[in-house]
Design an enzyme around this catalytic site. Sequence first.
Site, PDB file in Angstrom:
ATOM      1  N   LYS A  46       0.151   3.951  -2.625  1.00  0.00           N
ATOM      2  CA  LYS A  46      -0.808   5.026  -2.573  1.00  0.00           C
ATOM      3  C   LYS A  46      -0.199   6.211  -2.430  1.00  0.00           C
ATOM      4  O   LYS A  46      -0.823   7.510  -2.631  1.00  0.00           O
ATOM      5  CB  LYS A  46      -1.735   4.636  -1.339  1.00  0.00           C
ATOM      6  CG  LYS A  46      -2.774   3.528  -1.561  1.00  0.00           C
ATOM      7  CD  LYS A  46      -3.837   3.250  -0.425  1.00  0.00           C
ATOM      8  CE  LYS A  46      -4.650   2.320  -0.848  1.00  0.00           C
ATOM      9  NZ  LYS A  46      -4.034   0.561  -0.263  1.00  0.00           N
ATOM     10  N   SER A  76      -6.022   3.410   4.319  1.00  0.00           N
ATOM     11  CA  SER A  76      -5.367   2.924   3.305  1.00  0.00           C
ATOM     12  C   SER A  76      -6.427   2.242   2.445  1.00  0.00           C
ATOM     13  O   SER A  76      -6.309   1.089   2.078  1.00  0.00           O
ATOM     14  CB  SER A  76      -4.206   1.909   3.867  1.00  0.00           C
ATOM     15  OG  SER A  76      -3.538   1.260   2.731  1.00  0.00           O
ATOM     16  N   SER A 105       0.588  -1.263   0.195  1.00  0.00           N
ATOM     17  CA  SER A 105      -0.057  -0.030  -0.101  1.00  0.00           C
ATOM     18  C   SER A 105       0.827   1.324  -0.018  1.00  0.00           C
ATOM     19  O   SER A 105       0.304   2.181   0.033  1.00  0.00           O
ATOM     20  CB  SER A 105      -1.090  -0.189   1.181  1.00  0.00           C
ATOM     21  OG  SER A 105      -2.072  -0.726   0.900  1.00  0.00           O
TER      22      SER A 105
END
Length: 364
Positions: free
Chosen positions: A45, A102, A42
Site C-alpha cells: 500500500k 490498512s 500490506s
Amino acid sequence: MEVNENTSLDLAENSKSAILIERDTGNILYDKNSDEKLPPASMTKIMTMLLIMEAIEKGELTLDEKVKVSEKASSMGGSQIFLEEGEEMTVNDLLKGIAVASGNDASVAMAERIAGSEEAFVEMMNNKVKDLGLTSTQFQNSTGLPAEDHYSTAHDMAVMAKALLKYEAITNYTSIYEDYLRKGTEKEFWLVNTNKLVRFYDGVDGLKTGFTNEAKYCLTATAEKNGMRTIAVVMGAKTPKDRNNEISKLLDYAYAKFDTKPLYEKNQVVTSFEWLKANKQKVDVVTSDSVSILYPKGTDLEKVETKITINQDITLPLEKGTVVGKLQVTDGEQIMSETDLTILEDVEQANVLQLFKRTFQSFF
C-alpha cells in the site's frame, strides 16, 4: 544509493531481510539481504498511497471528493474498514483508512477511482516501479493480499517509501494512532494504527505494516529527529514484537551514529533564468526534493560544496515539473548527493505583443 552500512552489526537477527536509509540522500546505513525477493504483504500500500498522492498533486483528485464504493471493493477480505457497496466516502477518509487501518477495501476503491479498475491501477503501480529504477518488485494487486508473482525487496520498499515521503502531507495520515470514520453515525468505525511504533517510538510518524501467513511480520517505518529523516524496513519477522524491536534497533543506530545537515527544502528556489521569448520573463528553478547531507557524527564538513548545472538543450514550451538541471553536493571529489532541479509552473512561448513589450522595456 551509496552504501555506508556496517556489515558487522546484526540489528535484524529475527528477520529475513532489512535495510536502513537516510531519506534525503538515500544513503544506506545498514543492510541485511535487502535484495531478497519476498512477499511485501500490506507494505504494498506504500505504492498505492504514492499513486494517490501523485493524483492529488496533479489535480486529478481532491481530498473532499466522494468516491462511490463498488461491489468488488466492498467484498475485499482481510484488513478492512467495512465499506458497503454503493457507499460514498471522501478521498480524505479513504486515505486515512488505508494509512491507519490498512483497509483493503479502501485501497481497491481508490484504485478503481484513479485508474478505472484495479487491474489498470496495478499496471500503473508496475510502471511506477520502473520509473523508480527498481527491478526486483512486481505487483498483482493494490492491497498486498497473497498472489502469485507478487513480490518486492526491503531495498525496493525503502526506495518507494522515499518517493512517497516527497509528499510531506502523507505523514498527517500515517502518524494517526487512532481516529474514527463515519463519526456520529450508526456505522461509526474506530481506526487504530497497525503501526504501534507511532505511539511508542519518539519520532516515528509512519509508514506501513504488513502481515500474511506467507510474508510473516513486515514494517516499513520512518522517523524524524533533529531534522534527520530515516526509513527502516524489516521483512519476514517471526512476531510483531520482533518486528518492532528490530525497527527500533535500526532507528536507534541511525540517530546514535549519524547526523544530517539540511541544505535546501523541497521546492526551494536555487537559481532562475530569463528568456526574452518566454511568456514569463523570469523562470525560477527549484529543488524537486529536500536536500541534506549525511555524515558520521564528528565529521569535518569544511570541504562540502554545492554545484548547480542547468541543461543546455532546454526548449519552449515547458510543463510544470520538467527537470531542467541538477544540484550536486560534493565533498572534495566525492559526490554526496544529486537532486533534480525543476520548474514550478508552465512556461509557454511569448506572443508577439509580449515580445514587443519586452523589447521596449529592454531599451528603456
